[in-house]
Design an enzyme around this catalytic site. Structure first.
Site, mmCIF file in Angstrom:
data_model
loop_
_atom_site.group_PDB
_atom_site.id
_atom_site.type_symbol
_atom_site.label_atom_id
_atom_site.label_comp_id
_atom_site.label_asym_id
_atom_site.label_seq_id
_atom_site.Cartn_x
_atom_site.Cartn_y
_atom_site.Cartn_z
ATOM 1 N N ASP A 161 -2.094 10.738 -2.373
ATOM 2 C CA ASP A 161 -2.521 9.633 -3.199
ATOM 3 C C ASP A 161 -2.963 10.519 -4.750
ATOM 4 O O ASP A 161 -2.699 9.542 -5.617
ATOM 5 C CB ASP A 161 -3.787 8.874 -2.700
ATOM 6 C CG ASP A 161 -3.191 7.852 -1.789
ATOM 7 O OD1 ASP A 161 -2.761 8.364 -0.562
ATOM 8 O OD2 ASP A 161 -3.037 6.566 -2.006
ATOM 9 N N ASN B 49 -5.235 12.463 0.591
ATOM 10 C CA ASN B 49 -4.656 11.527 1.179
ATOM 11 C C ASN B 49 -5.398 10.870 2.291
ATOM 12 O O ASN B 49 -6.732 10.953 2.326
ATOM 13 C CB ASN B 49 -3.531 12.415 2.000
ATOM 14 C CG ASN B 49 -2.571 11.435 2.519
ATOM 15 O OD1 ASN B 49 -2.055 10.468 1.992
ATOM 16 N ND2 ASN B 49 -1.926 11.823 3.758
ATOM 17 N N LYS B 50 -4.603 10.034 3.094
ATOM 18 C CA LYS B 50 -5.232 8.961 4.045
ATOM 19 C C LYS B 50 -6.404 9.806 4.787
ATOM 20 O O LYS B 50 -6.120 10.965 5.521
ATOM 21 C CB LYS B 50 -4.183 8.533 4.907
ATOM 22 C CG LYS B 50 -4.615 7.655 6.127
ATOM 23 C CD LYS B 50 -5.785 6.360 5.577
ATOM 24 C CE LYS B 50 -4.924 5.610 4.605
ATOM 25 N NZ LYS B 50 -5.963 4.734 3.693
ATOM 26 N N ARG C 141 -7.267 -0.401 -6.763
ATOM 27 C CA ARG C 141 -7.570 0.629 -5.891
ATOM 28 C C ARG C 141 -7.663 1.952 -6.857
ATOM 29 O O ARG C 141 -6.956 2.228 -7.859
ATOM 30 C CB ARG C 141 -6.520 0.830 -4.806
ATOM 31 C CG ARG C 141 -6.320 -0.419 -3.995
ATOM 32 C CD ARG C 141 -5.450 -0.076 -2.585
ATOM 33 N NE ARG C 141 -5.983 0.713 -1.750
ATOM 34 C CZ ARG C 141 -5.625 1.067 -0.792
ATOM 35 N NH1 ARG C 141 -4.310 0.964 -0.539
ATOM 36 N NH2 ARG C 141 -6.332 2.109 0.232
ATOM 37 N N ARG D 32 0.680 -1.069 0.004
ATOM 38 C CA ARG D 32 -0.044 -0.009 0.015
ATOM 39 C C ARG D 32 0.888 1.163 0.101
ATOM 40 O O ARG D 32 2.062 1.102 0.211
ATOM 41 C CB ARG D 32 -1.045 0.051 1.033
ATOM 42 C CG ARG D 32 -0.549 -0.509 2.460
ATOM 43 C CD ARG D 32 0.316 0.077 3.096
ATOM 44 N NE ARG D 32 0.071 1.558 3.253
ATOM 45 C CZ ARG D 32 1.130 2.429 3.620
ATOM 46 N NH1 ARG D 32 2.248 1.929 3.595
ATOM 47 N NH2 ARG D 32 0.857 3.787 3.661
HETATM 48 O O1 MRU Z 1 -4.469 3.326 2.218
HETATM 49 P P1 MRU Z 1 -3.019 3.311 2.102
HETATM 50 O O2 MRU Z 1 -2.275 2.800 3.175
HETATM 51 O O3 MRU Z 1 -2.446 2.994 0.769
HETATM 52 O O4 MRU Z 1 -2.698 4.974 2.034
HETATM 53 C C1 MRU Z 1 -1.569 5.497 1.988
HETATM 54 C C2 MRU Z 1 -1.521 6.954 2.074
HETATM 55 O O5 MRU Z 1 -2.734 7.482 2.708
HETATM 56 C C3 MRU Z 1 -0.207 7.816 1.984
HETATM 57 O O6 MRU Z 1 -0.132 8.834 2.661
HETATM 58 C C4 MRU Z 1 -0.212 8.121 0.572
HETATM 59 O O7 MRU Z 1 -0.459 6.892 -0.340
HETATM 60 C C5 MRU Z 1 1.296 8.497 0.290
HETATM 61 S S1 MRU Z 1 2.424 7.442 0.656
HETATM 62 C C6 MRU Z 1 4.090 7.841 0.140
#
Ligand code: MRU
Length: 352
Positions: free
Chosen positions: A242, A252-253, A94, A51
């Site tokens: 993302d 982002n997350k 995804r 991920r």
């Molecule tokens: O759901 P995930 O763990 O894939 O989400 C990841 C994030 O939100 C990160 O902050 C993002 O991908 C940047 S990683 C360099």
């Protein structure tokens, strides 16, 4: 920069096999799973074995190499159609991280423009995937320098959200890359890491990476961030992304927006660190970004154990969008955009 601050690699190509560190098992177990089948790679992305936006893109690039090998071994005269199907399968794994589509577009262009009489198509495609991988690490190193330079030598900590480190990228990390560089340069003393419900990327992954690379880390519940800022313990919130749209809005997350709103109120600066493979200039603003909705079970349970009252429902968007107006700096390998606007994003993207 001592090598001890960067020792982890989550995506490996060894012995003609893709190896992924199973991030669902960290920090309790360090297990690399082996992949020789493109459908299994798509499933690994969906299930979050791997991920983090850049790491997903790199994994998909190696997935295309596996797809080509499978289709060549099978033979037949519809190889191109089957490969197109493979690329679609990977692309649907995804929806939010645009690095996935970016990597597939680049691999697809190379694949479908290989000359008919190319001697070793697999070697050509592996070289392209490895270039994507190596360029990502180089971009992270560059962003590490650019981002760290924005942080004054302060004796303060920084706050981060989710995991943006070596685990989430080809290596070194985006926001964690800046943090690695800033720590090595003595600009920050400590990392405060949100635990990042519901997947606990902060508690399980960021804390693991930082402890392993000898950078002091303090975990906090996501809701504690505003109090941390109120106490003046951090001057910067540093996160990854993302997908960044043309106007500088940042997906982002989930929880990043919440943290950025609190940062604005407390005068804490917000830095977003992401390679240009995360920038989607085709989308005018963040409202157009597809946001992944994941299973309610992830919120209703913890570590596979039901914690919520029976009968309760859950809302589980995996990402949120932080508007550009809350962001002080977007750091890419092509340069830094302060107080992002569409014009400034366009100018940065035109740099080479
Ligand atoms: O759901 P995930 O763990 O894939 O989400 C990841 C994030 O939100 C990160 O902050 C993002 O991908 C940047 S990683 C360099």
């Amino acid at each position: 920069m001592s090598a001890s601050h960067d020792t982890i690699r989550a995506v490996l190509w060894q012995d003609d096999t893709l190896k992924l560190l199973d991030q669902r098992l960290l920090p309790q177990q360090e297990v690399y799973l082996e992949y020789r089948d493109v459908a299994a790679v798509a499933e690994a992305i969906r299930q979050m074995v791997v991920r983090g936006a850049p790491a997903i893109g790199i994994t998909a690039a190696y997935g295309v190499v596996l797809a080509l090998r499978q289709r060549l071994e099978e033979g037949g005269n519809d190889i191109v159609q089957r490969l197109e199907g493979d690329l679609n399968l990977l692309g649907e794994a995804r929806p939010t991280a645009v690095n996935l589509l970016w990597a597939l577009e680049r691999m697809g262009k190379r694949l479908f423009s290989l000359p008919e009489d190319v001697a070793d198509p697999l070697a050509e495609m592996l070289a392209e995937a490895q270039a994507i991988h190596e360029e990502d690490i180089a971009a992270n190193r560059r962003m590490g320098e650019l981002g760290a330079a924005l942080i004054e030598q302060s004796g303060f900590g920084v706050l981060t959200h989710c995991n943006t480190g070596s685990l989430a990228t080809g290596g070194y990390g985006t926001a964690l890359g800046v943090i690695r560089s800033a720590y090595a340069q003595g600009r920050i003393t400590r990392v405060y890491a949100d635990e990042t419900r519901p997947w606990l990327q902060g508690a399980r992954l960021t804390a693991w990476e930082l402890v392993r690379d000898a950078i002091p880390v303090t975990l906090l519940a996501d809701a504690a961030g505003a109090a941390l800022m109120q106490q003046g313990r951090v001057k910067w919130l540093i996160v990854g992304s993302d997908r960044i749209t043309a106007n500088g809005d940042v997906a982002n997350k989930i929880g990043t927006y919440h943290a950025a709103v609190a940062a604005k109120y407390h005068g804490v600066k917000v830095m977003v660190v992401a390679p240009t493979s995360t920038v989607d200039m085709a989308l005018a603003h963040g409202g157009l970004i597809p946001i992944e909705q994941r299973s309610p079970e992830e919120v209703l349970s913890l570590g596979g154990q039901r914690v919520a009252a029976e009968g309760a429902e859950a809302w589980n968007p995996a990402f949120d969008v932080t508007p550009a107006e809350l962001i002080d700096a977007i750091v890419t390998e092509r340069g830094v955009v302060l107080n992002p606007t569409t014009e400034k994003m366009q100018e940065m993207m035109s740099n080479q």
